[in-house]
Write an enzyme that holds these catalytic residues in place. Structure first.
Site, mmCIF file in Angstrom:
data_model
loop_
_atom_site.group_PDB
_atom_site.id
_atom_site.type_symbol
_atom_site.label_atom_id
_atom_site.label_comp_id
_atom_site.label_asym_id
_atom_site.label_seq_id
_atom_site.Cartn_x
_atom_site.Cartn_y
_atom_site.Cartn_z
ATOM 1 N N ASN A 169 23.467 -5.360 33.775
ATOM 2 C CA ASN A 169 22.655 -4.979 34.894
ATOM 3 C C ASN A 169 20.822 -4.747 34.724
ATOM 4 O O ASN A 169 20.208 -5.495 35.219
ATOM 5 C CB ASN A 169 22.877 -3.761 35.750
ATOM 6 C CG ASN A 169 22.448 -3.463 36.955
ATOM 7 O OD1 ASN A 169 22.994 -2.714 37.981
ATOM 8 N ND2 ASN A 169 21.188 -3.960 37.334
ATOM 9 N N THR A 170 20.953 -3.704 33.794
ATOM 10 C CA THR A 170 19.465 -3.154 33.720
ATOM 11 C C THR A 170 18.682 -4.409 32.805
ATOM 12 O O THR A 170 17.604 -4.555 33.321
ATOM 13 C CB THR A 170 19.522 -2.004 32.714
ATOM 14 O OG1 THR A 170 20.454 -1.166 33.327
ATOM 15 C CG2 THR A 170 18.127 -1.432 32.727
ATOM 16 N N ALA A 200 27.948 -2.439 29.513
ATOM 17 C CA ALA A 200 26.711 -1.596 29.016
ATOM 18 C C ALA A 200 26.371 -1.766 27.575
ATOM 19 O O ALA A 200 27.044 -2.134 26.877
ATOM 20 C CB ALA A 200 27.333 -0.046 29.078
ATOM 21 N N GLY A 201 24.977 -1.697 27.702
ATOM 22 C CA GLY A 201 24.302 -1.857 26.516
ATOM 23 C C GLY A 201 23.711 -3.201 25.976
ATOM 24 O O GLY A 201 22.754 -3.221 25.056
ATOM 25 N N GLY A 203 22.082 0.999 29.824
ATOM 26 C CA GLY A 203 20.726 0.955 30.071
ATOM 27 C C GLY A 203 20.004 0.990 28.738
ATOM 28 O O GLY A 203 18.675 0.986 28.985
ATOM 29 N N LYS A 250 35.772 -0.518 39.199
ATOM 30 C CA LYS A 250 35.266 -0.179 37.763
ATOM 31 C C LYS A 250 35.277 1.302 37.684
ATOM 32 O O LYS A 250 34.309 2.025 38.247
ATOM 33 C CB LYS A 250 33.918 -0.849 37.760
ATOM 34 C CG LYS A 250 33.234 -0.428 36.262
ATOM 35 C CD LYS A 250 31.916 -1.071 36.228
ATOM 36 C CE LYS A 250 31.237 -0.228 34.929
ATOM 37 N NZ LYS A 250 29.776 -0.490 34.860
#
Lengths: 65, 258
Positions: free
Chosen positions: B207-208, B185-186, B158, B97
């Site tokens: 993830n976050t 992301a996001g 994040g 990645k």
């Protein structure tokens, strides 16, 4: 001989990257190495000679996103 | 039909990050709850004394989910390429990645460096998953550089803001109908993930939103279900939205009561 390992100055007696890995106690660990900013594959660590002031990076798996 | 990522079908359209969990046990339980198709991992300096990375690697192996190493935190082409080399040796995969970060406030990719690093790594046999924006011209360049997957951001890493540019993401899907696309992301909540899949995206990377939830394991399960729902919904061919109402109950035969 003074070299830098992961940004810490260390006095070491090893003269190759392979020797350094053993001397520092990484034996058997799943790691990758770089010397002076260049990746050194496991198979080439024996031939990678350390000079005074060498910058060594030793990395391992870590959590990531 | 499920998308193939460099020839490989994933068991789930959920790609899950492994960072920022309260403990390794919670990470393990979250993975078991979410049943992701891929786990993202990274590389950091290892101290010989602590060997923290070795314990983490044992956990990942025990989970048995394919890994996608990242080049997170890299700001130059050289750093990213060297990190990819190290990741290939440590993780035993040519999947990478690719992140080349260009701006600190938004962590948005340096797309110029990204294209160059993607070209170098593809030539060296890597299978590159580039973290990019929804810019179509950059996407074309990444494909020309040899990428067979694109990973546009939904919103800054994040931030949890979801799909910030729906028009751009829709355009990207329409423009590259046969390229596997992942919203990376996001994403903040499961509905964002379902929305991305309903738009036709092939996977989402989270993830976050899981790791920083009050109950990461419950949230992992919620994301797993949302991804299933979104995938099914896409297969079921969603109706078109319209501006005016259309009665769902048949009008014919209604009693005259006026």
């Amino acid at each position: 001989m003074k070299i830098t390992v992961n940004d810490e100055t260390q006095e070491v007696s090893a003269t190759t990257l392979a020797g350094l890995i053993d001397e520092l106690g990484y034996g058997g660990a799943r790691i990758a190495t770089a010397l002076d900013g260049h990746f050194v594959p496991k198979t080439e660590r024996l031939r990678a000679t350390l000079a005074a002031g060498a910058r060594v990076e030793i990395v391992a798996p870590m959590q990531g996103g | 039909m499920a998308a193939l990522f460099y020839g490989q079908e994933l068991s789930s359209a959920l790609m899950l990050g492994t960072a920022q969990y309260p403990s390794p046990e919670i990470l393990r339980d979250a993975v078991l709850a979410a049943q992701p198709g891929v786990l993202t991992v990274s590389l950091r300096r290892e101290s010989a004394g602590e060997r923290a990375g070795q314990a983490f690697w044992s956990l990942v192996q025990e989970l048995g989910v394919p890994v996608l190493p990242n080049t997170a935190g890299c700001h130059t082409v050289r750093e990213a390429v060297t990190t990819a080399h190290m990741a290939r040796e440590v993780f035993g995969t040519d999947w990478i990645k690719l992140e080349v970060i260009g701006e600190l406030d938004t962590l948005q990719p340096d797309v110029f460096g990204l294209v160059e690093a993607a070209r170098i790594l593809t030539e060296e046999g890597f299978k590159v998953f580039p973290y990019t924006t929804e810019d179509l011209v950059v996407a074309e360049r990444l494909l020309a550089a040899g990428c067979e997957v694109l990973m546009p951001w939904g919103a800054p890493i994040g931030s949890g803001k979801g799909l910030n540019n729906l028009f751009g993401l829709r355009a990207m899907r329409a423009h590259f109908p046969s390229v596997p696309l992942v919203v990376d992301a996001g994403i903040g909540v499961p509905s964002h993930a379902a929305q991305a899949l309903e738009l036709g995206y092939d996977a989402v990377l989270i993830n976050t939103a899981v790791a920083k939830a009050g109950d990461p394991v419950a949230m992992a399960r919620a994301f797993g279900l949302a991804v299933q729902a979104g995938t099914l919904a896409r297969q079921a061919d969603p109706m078109e939205a319209r501006d005016m109402a259309a009665p769902s109950t048949p009008v014919a035969g209604k009693a005259f009561l006026g």
